[in-house]
Write a protein that holds these residues in place. Structure first.
Motif, PDB file in Angstrom:
ATOM      1  N   VAL A 119       2.111   7.340   3.681  1.00  0.00           N
ATOM      2  CA  VAL A 119       1.372   8.513   4.138  1.00  0.00           C
ATOM      3  C   VAL A 119      -0.105   8.282   3.816  1.00  0.00           C
ATOM      4  CG1 VAL A 119       1.177  11.017   4.057  1.00  0.00           C
ATOM      5  CG2 VAL A 119       3.386   9.920   3.571  1.00  0.00           C
ATOM      6  N   ALA A 120      -0.977   8.505   4.807  1.00  0.00           N
ATOM      7  CA  ALA A 120      -2.403   8.251   4.612  1.00  0.00           C
ATOM      8  C   ALA A 120      -3.229   9.441   5.066  1.00  0.00           C
ATOM      9  CB  ALA A 120      -2.833   6.998   5.375  1.00  0.00           C
ATOM     10  N   CYS A 121      -4.366   9.652   4.392  1.00  0.00           N
ATOM     11  CA  CYS A 121      -5.336  10.676   4.778  1.00  0.00           C
ATOM     12  C   CYS A 121      -6.734  10.074   4.681  1.00  0.00           C
ATOM     13  CB  CYS A 121      -5.254  11.900   3.859  1.00  0.00           C
ATOM     14  SG  CYS A 121      -3.736  12.870   4.011  1.00  0.00           S
ATOM     15  N   GLU A 122      -7.646  10.568   5.520  1.00  0.00           N
ATOM     16  CA  GLU A 122      -9.025  10.099   5.496  1.00  0.00           C
ATOM     17  C   GLU A 122      -9.939  11.157   4.892  1.00  0.00           C
ATOM     18  OE1 GLU A 122     -10.548   8.773   9.217  1.00  0.00           O
ATOM     19  OE2 GLU A 122      -9.611   6.797   9.052  1.00  0.00           O
ATOM     20  N   ALA A 123     -10.962  10.705   4.183  1.00  0.00           N
ATOM     21  CA  ALA A 123     -12.019  11.579   3.693  1.00  0.00           C
ATOM     22  C   ALA A 123     -13.232  11.425   4.608  1.00  0.00           C
ATOM     23  CB  ALA A 123     -12.387  11.215   2.255  1.00  0.00           C
ATOM     24  N   ALA A 124     -14.184  12.342   4.477  1.00  0.00           N
ATOM     25  CA  ALA A 124     -15.407  12.255   5.262  1.00  0.00           C
ATOM     26  C   ALA A 124     -16.183  10.990   4.880  1.00  0.00           C
ATOM     27  CB  ALA A 124     -16.268  13.489   5.017  1.00  0.00           C
ATOM     28  N   GLU A 125     -17.089  10.561   5.760  1.00  0.00           N
ATOM     29  CA  GLU A 125     -17.788   9.294   5.574  1.00  0.00           C
ATOM     30  C   GLU A 125     -18.522   9.198   4.246  1.00  0.00           C
ATOM     31  OE1 GLU A 125     -20.300   8.357   8.816  1.00  0.00           O
ATOM     32  OE2 GLU A 125     -18.689   8.261  10.289  1.00  0.00           O
ATOM     33  N   SER A 126     -19.101  10.279   3.813  1.00  0.00           N
ATOM     34  CA  SER A 126     -19.916  10.234   2.599  1.00  0.00           C
ATOM     35  C   SER A 126     -19.151  10.656   1.348  1.00  0.00           C
ATOM     36  CB  SER A 126     -21.148  11.134   2.763  1.00  0.00           C
ATOM     37  OG  SER A 126     -20.752  12.473   2.995  1.00  0.00           O
ATOM     38  N   SER A 127     -17.845  10.794   1.457  1.00  0.00           N
ATOM     39  CA  SER A 127     -17.067  11.224   0.299  1.00  0.00           C
ATOM     40  C   SER A 127     -15.844  10.336   0.122  1.00  0.00           C
ATOM     41  CB  SER A 127     -16.633  12.686   0.465  1.00  0.00           C
ATOM     42  OG  SER A 127     -15.755  12.817   1.564  1.00  0.00           O
ATOM     43  N   SER A 186      -8.859   1.863   1.741  1.00  0.00           N
ATOM     44  CA  SER A 186      -9.580   1.112   2.750  1.00  0.00           C
ATOM     45  C   SER A 186     -10.664   2.025   3.297  1.00  0.00           C
ATOM     46  CB  SER A 186      -8.626   0.679   3.871  1.00  0.00           C
ATOM     47  OG  SER A 186      -9.335   0.097   4.942  1.00  0.00           O
ATOM     48  N   ASP A 187     -11.923   1.722   3.025  1.00  0.00           N
ATOM     49  CA  ASP A 187     -13.032   2.602   3.382  1.00  0.00           C
ATOM     50  C   ASP A 187     -12.823   3.967   2.732  1.00  0.00           C
ATOM     51  OD1 ASP A 187     -14.257   0.596   4.868  1.00  0.00           O
ATOM     52  OD2 ASP A 187     -13.120   1.115   6.653  1.00  0.00           O
ATOM     53  N   HIS A 188     -12.616   5.019   3.545  1.00  0.00           N
ATOM     54  CA  HIS A 188     -12.475   6.372   3.014  1.00  0.00           C
ATOM     55  C   HIS A 188     -11.024   6.861   3.082  1.00  0.00           C
ATOM     56  CE1 HIS A 188     -16.841   6.468   3.061  1.00  0.00           C
ATOM     57  NE2 HIS A 188     -16.782   6.030   4.291  1.00  0.00           N
ATOM     58  N   THR A 189     -10.107   5.939   3.321  1.00  0.00           N
ATOM     59  CA  THR A 189      -8.703   6.302   3.463  1.00  0.00           C
ATOM     60  C   THR A 189      -7.942   6.052   2.162  1.00  0.00           C
ATOM     61  OG1 THR A 189      -8.769   5.697   5.807  1.00  0.00           O
ATOM     62  CG2 THR A 189      -6.597   5.890   4.784  1.00  0.00           C
ATOM     63  N   ARG A 190      -7.090   6.977   1.828  1.00  0.00           N
ATOM     64  CA  ARG A 190      -6.152   6.786   0.726  1.00  0.00           C
ATOM     65  C   ARG A 190      -4.743   6.815   1.306  1.00  0.00           C
ATOM     66  NH1 ARG A 190      -7.519   5.253  -4.621  1.00  0.00           N
ATOM     67  NH2 ARG A 190      -9.564   6.113  -5.124  1.00  0.00           N
ATOM     68  N   ALA A 191      -3.854   6.022   0.718  1.00  0.00           N
ATOM     69  CA  ALA A 191      -2.478   5.969   1.199  1.00  0.00           C
ATOM     70  C   ALA A 191      -1.515   5.985   0.020  1.00  0.00           C
ATOM     71  CB  ALA A 191      -2.247   4.727   2.047  1.00  0.00           C
TER      72      ALA A 191
END
Length: 239
Positions: A119-127, A186-191
């Motif tokens: 399961v993955a979610c992305e955060a905003a670019e600056s966070s 990976s970048d702003h993504t957490r899984a």
């Protein structure tokens, strides 16, 4: 605001009033888009699927009140099948702008298997997502023998939007944290890899997560209240 999921032209949506959710229920490995109806806020959340390639096809998908339920069949190349249930929660009762519960279940027709769902979610670019453990979200007097320990996966991940107008809180139910492993971002993504343990034929395993969006910056007490309500929430027999 709607009281049930709506499926139009292959897309499923739910409206809480200020925020709405939209996804393709047959493609869980694509993000669900959360959109602020009267603003520009967005969150891409709850991309789900087995790590790596898989051939799971949609077996059935239907709406039951505030639940959107999809079952993905086990194919000849897969070692398990799985079901996802997106339940829209009453955000007003929880003091949030948007609240969603995800139930995940895996089952195998093989004599042995080690099913894993990521399961993955992305955060905003600056966070980025900050990690909270079970011990961060409970008071010391609430700790008991059944509490998650320090070797378990994350209890919560929290991120603010780039303009600080909203905060997303991603929670894993306390008894599922021993089956949850946080993957390097990976970048702003957490899984999070969920399950991943040996299973025998016919066994069914379930897990639960919640996703909330709050206005502005979330206070620690808000996070604790949401987590406690989640951990105290029983799993219906019909899940």
């Amino acid at each position: 605001m709607t009281t049930t999921w709506e499926i139009v032209d292959g897309s499923a949506s739910f409206d809480w009033g200020k925020w709405s959710a939209k996804l393709d229920p047959t493609q869980p490995n694509a993000f669900m888009r959360l959109h602020e109806n009267q603003g520009s806020g967005t969150w891409d959340v709850l991309r789900i699927g087995p790590p790596g390639s898989a051939d799971h096809g949609i077996e059935e998908c239907y709406v039951r009140n505030r639940d959107l339920i999809c079952r993905f069949a086990q194919s000849e190349k897969d070692t398990f099948g799985y079901q996802l249930d997106w339940r829209a929660l009453d955000s007003q009762a929880l003091g949030t702008e948007l609240s969603l519960e995800l139930w995940l279940s895996v089952q195998t027709l093989h004599l042995e298997s080690t099913p894993t769902l990521q399961v993955a979610c992305e955060a905003a670019e600056s966070s980025s997502w900050s990690i909270m453990l079970h011990s961060d979200l409970i008071d010391s007097k609430e700790a008991d023998a059944n509490a998650a320990d320090s070797s378990s996966g994350p209890a919560g991940l929290v991120a603010e939007s780039k303009d600080s107008t909203s905060t997303a809180i991603w929670l894993t139910e306390d008894t599922d944290q021993c089956h949850a492993k946080l993957i390097e971002p990976s970048d702003h993504t957490r899984a999070i890899d969920l399950f991943g343990h040996f299973m025998e034929k016919g066994v069914l395993r379930r897990g639960r997560m919640q996703l909330h969006v709050l206005s502005g910056k979330a206070e620690q007490e808000n996070l604790k209240q949401l987590y406690r309500k989640f951990c105290d929430r029983p799993l219906p027999l019909t899940a």
